[in-house]
Design an enzyme around this catalytic site. Structure first.
Site, PDB file in Angstrom:
ATOM      1  N   HIS A 143       6.589  -0.177   0.104  1.00 49.50           N
ATOM      2  CA  HIS A 143       5.596  -1.236   0.282  1.00 49.50           C
ATOM      3  C   HIS A 143       4.591  -0.815   1.359  1.00 49.50           C
ATOM      4  O   HIS A 143       4.944  -0.111   2.317  1.00 49.50           O
ATOM      5  CB  HIS A 143       6.303  -2.543   0.666  1.00 49.50           C
ATOM      6  CG  HIS A 143       5.347  -3.635   1.008  1.00 49.50           C
ATOM      7  ND1 HIS A 143       4.314  -3.980   0.178  1.00 49.50           N
ATOM      8  CD2 HIS A 143       5.250  -4.437   2.100  1.00 49.50           C
ATOM      9  CE1 HIS A 143       3.621  -4.950   0.740  1.00 49.50           C
ATOM     10  NE2 HIS A 143       4.171  -5.252   1.913  1.00 49.50           N
ATOM     11  N   CYS A 152       6.214  -9.822  -0.777  1.00 51.90           N
ATOM     12  CA  CYS A 152       6.043  -8.358  -0.834  1.00 51.90           C
ATOM     13  C   CYS A 152       7.148  -7.653  -1.620  1.00 51.90           C
ATOM     14  O   CYS A 152       6.973  -6.525  -2.068  1.00 51.90           O
ATOM     15  CB  CYS A 152       5.959  -7.785   0.575  1.00 51.90           C
ATOM     16  SG  CYS A 152       4.559  -8.485   1.472  1.00 51.90           S
ATOM     17  N   ASN A 188      -2.652  -4.263   3.086  1.00 41.96           N
ATOM     18  CA  ASN A 188      -1.399  -4.769   2.517  1.00 41.96           C
ATOM     19  C   ASN A 188      -1.740  -5.677   1.332  1.00 41.96           C
ATOM     20  O   ASN A 188      -2.390  -6.703   1.508  1.00 41.96           O
ATOM     21  CB  ASN A 188      -0.649  -5.545   3.612  1.00 41.96           C
ATOM     22  CG  ASN A 188       0.693  -6.089   3.156  1.00 41.96           C
ATOM     23  OD1 ASN A 188       0.999  -6.123   1.965  1.00 41.96           O
ATOM     24  ND2 ASN A 188       1.488  -6.538   4.119  1.00 41.96           N
TER      25      ASN A 188
END
Ligand code: UT7
Length: 334
Positions: A261, A117, A291
């Protein structure tokens, strides 16, 4: 006269998601979950998923074409391609090589960067250094993920599967002598926590690529200690935001936009609360996409720019936390 310092500016951005949408309600067909649980815990309402025949590189290429068009340049003018992904087309070669070929390029250098990520911010730093050193003038940075084929779409995997989506975001960075572009960046990693969020197999650990037992035990699927990761994410994100601001001698007030994020809307709300960031400066799109790991930040960046919310000359702060653990932040003037 000393020559002007070269910086790496954002010339154009792009976003691509596959057309198929899976709403929270749709997941109830495969597993014991509910729209209410997913929304309340994460903020997610739906995600896009690929269909057979499509892979990460295809998403990457579509978003790259958009970024190239926005930057008004051709694939041939790119000096280097960096692809950040945790869901590559193949174990090797890197997805960047496949992207290079699909863009119609012959020998342009291409590299993958695997920091999950945080991968986009790590890649941004690599691109920035190549440009500032004068080695390259234009670098294509892509974050791309096709998570859906590697998730466990049964009740066993529900704590992870409901959170992730497929998509790609791209940025064309180019040399400039004005004061815009990528400023301070800070990067961190802590392998001590590798097994708190990982896919254990296939891999060379313990000298065996993959056994039938690994398959039966679900080691081919991602596992996450959700609460543990959540707590670390909030702490580390708040820390890294403070750190990157300090590095540039800035305060929260001097930042126009926060591009965090997209792992869980509650993480971003907690970080904003801890740092007293006004809500209107914190952008989120996890509701629509879930996500998307390395793709989340460039996707959110592109969407926010195209919605006309970020103007040239404004400054944004990007920050990410994910598997590794890795975490990172960057200050960028658009
Ligand atoms: O991008 C990389 C970084 N990732 C993150 O930062 C994610 C961090 N973690 C999180 O966002 C949250 O921890 C989650 C959203 C993953 C989970 O939220 P939580 O409030 O921490 O829930 P939990 O894991 O403690 O689970 C609570 C309950 C459990 O049931 P019991 O043991 O209380 O009976 C789970 O089995 O919810 C159950 N559960 C589900 N129920 C319905 C877990 N997954 C689901 C599901 N649907 N999909």
């Amino acid at each position: 006269m000393t020559p002007a310092k070269i910086r790496a500016r954002i010339a154009g951005t792009g976003l691509y998601v596959p057309p198929k949408v899976l709403k929270n309600k749709d997941l109830e067909q495969f597993m014991d979950t509910s729209d209410e649980w997913i929304r309340q815990r994460s903020g997610i309402e739906e995600r896009h998923v690929i269909e057979p025949g499509v892979g990460t590189s295809d998403l990457a290429v579509e978003s790259a074409r958009q970024a190239l068009a926005a930057a008004n340049c051709t694939p041939e003018s790119i000096d280097l391609i960096i692809v950040a992904t945790l869901s590559p087309d193949h174990q090797f070669p890197g997805t960047s090589a496949i992207v290079q070929q699909k863009l119609g390029l012959e020998t342009t250098p291409a590299m993958d960067l695997r920091c999950q990520c945080s991968g986009f911010i790590y890649s941004l730093n690599v691109a920035k250094l190549f440009i500032e050193s004068g080695q390259y003038k234009r670098v294509l940075v892509i974050g791309a993920e096709a998570h859906s084929p590697l998730l466990d779409w049964t009740t066993r995997g529900r704590d992870v599967a409901v959170l992730f989506g497929d998509g790609a975001g791209s940025v064309v960075l180019e040399a400039t002598e004005d004061n815009t572009g990528v400023g301070a960046v800070t990067l961190h990693a802590q392998g001590q926590f590798a097994d708190r969020l990982w896919i254990e197999k296939p891999g060379t650990s313990k000298g065996v690529w993959m056994t039938d037992e690994d398959v039966q035990q679900g080691k081919l699927y991602p596992i996450m200690e959700g609460r543990y990761v959540f707590k670390h994410a909030v702490e580390r994100l708040a820390q890294v935001v403070r750190e990157v601001l300090e590095k540039e001698g800035r305060t929260i007030d001097s930042i126009d936009h926060f591009i965090f994020h997209q792992a869980n809307i509650r993480i971003n709300e907690k970080v904003a609360e801890l740092l007293q960031i006004p809500a209107h400066k914190v952008h989120n799109n996890i509701q629509k996409y879930g996500n998307c790991s390395a793709a989340s930040i460039p996707m959110l960046l592109d969407e926010t720019i195209r919605q006309g919310k970020i103007a040239r000359g404004q400054t944004m702060l990007m920050a990410a936390f994910g598997a590794g653990f890795t975490w990172a932040a960057a200050i960028v003037t658009y």
